[in-house]
Design an enzyme around this catalytic site. Sequence first.
Site, mmCIF file in Angstrom:
data_model
loop_
_atom_site.group_PDB
_atom_site.id
_atom_site.type_symbol
_atom_site.label_atom_id
_atom_site.label_comp_id
_atom_site.label_asym_id
_atom_site.label_seq_id
_atom_site.Cartn_x
_atom_site.Cartn_y
_atom_site.Cartn_z
ATOM 1 N N GLU A 1 35.977 43.433 23.459
ATOM 2 C CA GLU A 1 35.841 42.233 24.272
ATOM 3 C C GLU A 1 35.381 42.590 25.682
ATOM 4 O O GLU A 1 35.796 43.595 26.260
ATOM 5 C CB GLU A 1 37.162 41.458 24.292
ATOM 6 C CG GLU A 1 37.487 40.912 22.909
ATOM 7 C CD GLU A 1 38.780 40.112 22.833
ATOM 8 O OE1 GLU A 1 38.907 39.326 21.871
ATOM 9 O OE2 GLU A 1 39.656 40.266 23.713
ATOM 10 N N GLY B 1 40.862 49.998 26.198
ATOM 11 C CA GLY B 1 40.775 51.448 26.180
ATOM 12 C C GLY B 1 41.101 52.113 27.503
ATOM 13 O O GLY B 1 41.183 51.466 28.552
ATOM 14 N N SER C 1 39.441 52.212 36.091
ATOM 15 C CA SER C 1 40.896 52.092 36.118
ATOM 16 C C SER C 1 41.505 53.040 35.098
ATOM 17 O O SER C 1 41.038 53.119 33.960
ATOM 18 C CB SER C 1 41.314 50.651 35.802
ATOM 19 O OG SER C 1 42.723 50.548 35.703
ATOM 20 N N SER D 1 46.632 52.238 37.194
ATOM 21 C CA SER D 1 47.609 51.352 36.562
ATOM 22 C C SER D 1 48.987 51.988 36.723
ATOM 23 O O SER D 1 49.434 52.748 35.869
ATOM 24 C CB SER D 1 47.260 51.161 35.079
ATOM 25 O OG SER D 1 46.020 50.510 34.937
ATOM 26 N N LEU D 2 49.647 51.662 37.815
ATOM 27 C CA LEU D 2 50.934 52.296 38.136
ATOM 28 C C LEU D 2 52.091 51.543 37.484
ATOM 29 O O LEU D 2 52.860 52.102 36.706
ATOM 30 C CB LEU D 2 51.108 52.368 39.649
ATOM 31 C CG LEU D 2 52.310 53.161 40.136
ATOM 32 C CD1 LEU D 2 52.249 54.609 39.670
ATOM 33 C CD2 LEU D 2 52.419 53.089 41.658
ATOM 34 N N CYS E 1 44.057 39.796 32.339
ATOM 35 C CA CYS E 1 44.479 41.201 32.331
ATOM 36 C C CYS E 1 45.561 41.437 31.283
ATOM 37 O O CYS E 1 46.563 40.728 31.231
ATOM 38 C CB CYS E 1 45.009 41.566 33.720
ATOM 39 S SG CYS E 1 45.583 43.255 33.857
#
Length: 384
Positions: free
Chosen positions: A105, A179, A211, A233-234, A355
């Site tokens: 997507e 991914g 990211s 991405s924490l 998201c």
Amino acid sequence: MSEQLVTPENVTTKDGKINLLDLNRQQMREFFKDLGEKTFRADQVMKWMYHYCCDNFDEMTDINKVLRGKLKEVAEIRAPEVVEEQRSSDGTIKWAIAVGDQRVETVYIPEDDRATLCVSSQVGCALECKFCSTAQQGFNRNLRVSEIIGQVWRAAKIVGAAKVTGQRPITNVVMMGMGEPLLNLNNVVPAMEIMLDDFGFGLSKRRVTLSTSGVVPALDKLGDMIDVALAISLHAPNDEIRDEIVPINKKYNIETFLAAVRRYLEKSNANQGRVTIEYVMLDHVNDGTEHAHQLAELLKDTPCKINLIPWNPFPDAPYGRSSNSRIDRFSKVLMSYGFTTIVRKTRGDDIDAACGQLAGDVIDRTKRTLRKRMQGEAIDIKAV
């Protein structure tokens, strides 16, 4: 500059033709040299491919007829096809794109002053983050260069054809779709090179963002291969919480991850000295004011801006979405420490394009051994 040789995996047709979307400019020039042509022909063809979204050699009017005939015999320009389109009430568009017998997507997000394309790098994902719909679908394979840059090509062609409707051209690309990009560097980096190339899409390196959830060895390699904006991405202020919701943290903990981020920032001009922190807000999991204080302490030595992301639900998820009041209190704590803090506006949630909601169609969900091996690995990455 990355190096990816033209190999059998670049062959996409039964006749053995090369898909030119698999080649960055360096590789394209080598391809034309092998044809006995001058390398400037590569630049001409790339300009047609990416500036005009042209996939028909006969339409390339500044290429002589003999060369066009030669190209038709040995090459093609084949982007993956859109098989489904959904439009949100807020203008967001989600495309399901066929890659072999699966789907990924891609999301187009228009705003007043820009239009961002969210691009996928894998069919599924190997990292199994607990709050993400993609991770629940399993992992199948890495996307090839043509399948990554082909998402941008296909979206640009659709948006370009719709100019009369006032749709804004793509100004930004974020590698934030399905991914983990750092587990597919051999294909992601050449695709990003095409995004940045003046004969490609010509985007500024500050407008192409990768990211990552924290594949530390690959992040170190990334800085030697290409300079793009970085987001991480924490999603947690300490290892205890992150171990639970982002399992790769058990291999590369927060301290190790942030040290790699700072090393990347030292090499990068695209980031202007700071990284974007992505922090999804999970109700009563990581969204308390005590967590905000911990996060501020954690990030005191890492120049950054912080994006707080309201969690977007998916079926059977074990979490709840933080209330606006909890997000507001969390944000105010961070701002009291001097951090630039933004609460991300949710876009496309009515079409599952927000998201963490991208799922695609991963046919083979059985590759658990491969998925476990890929967690934390930087696989076969070539840098020159």
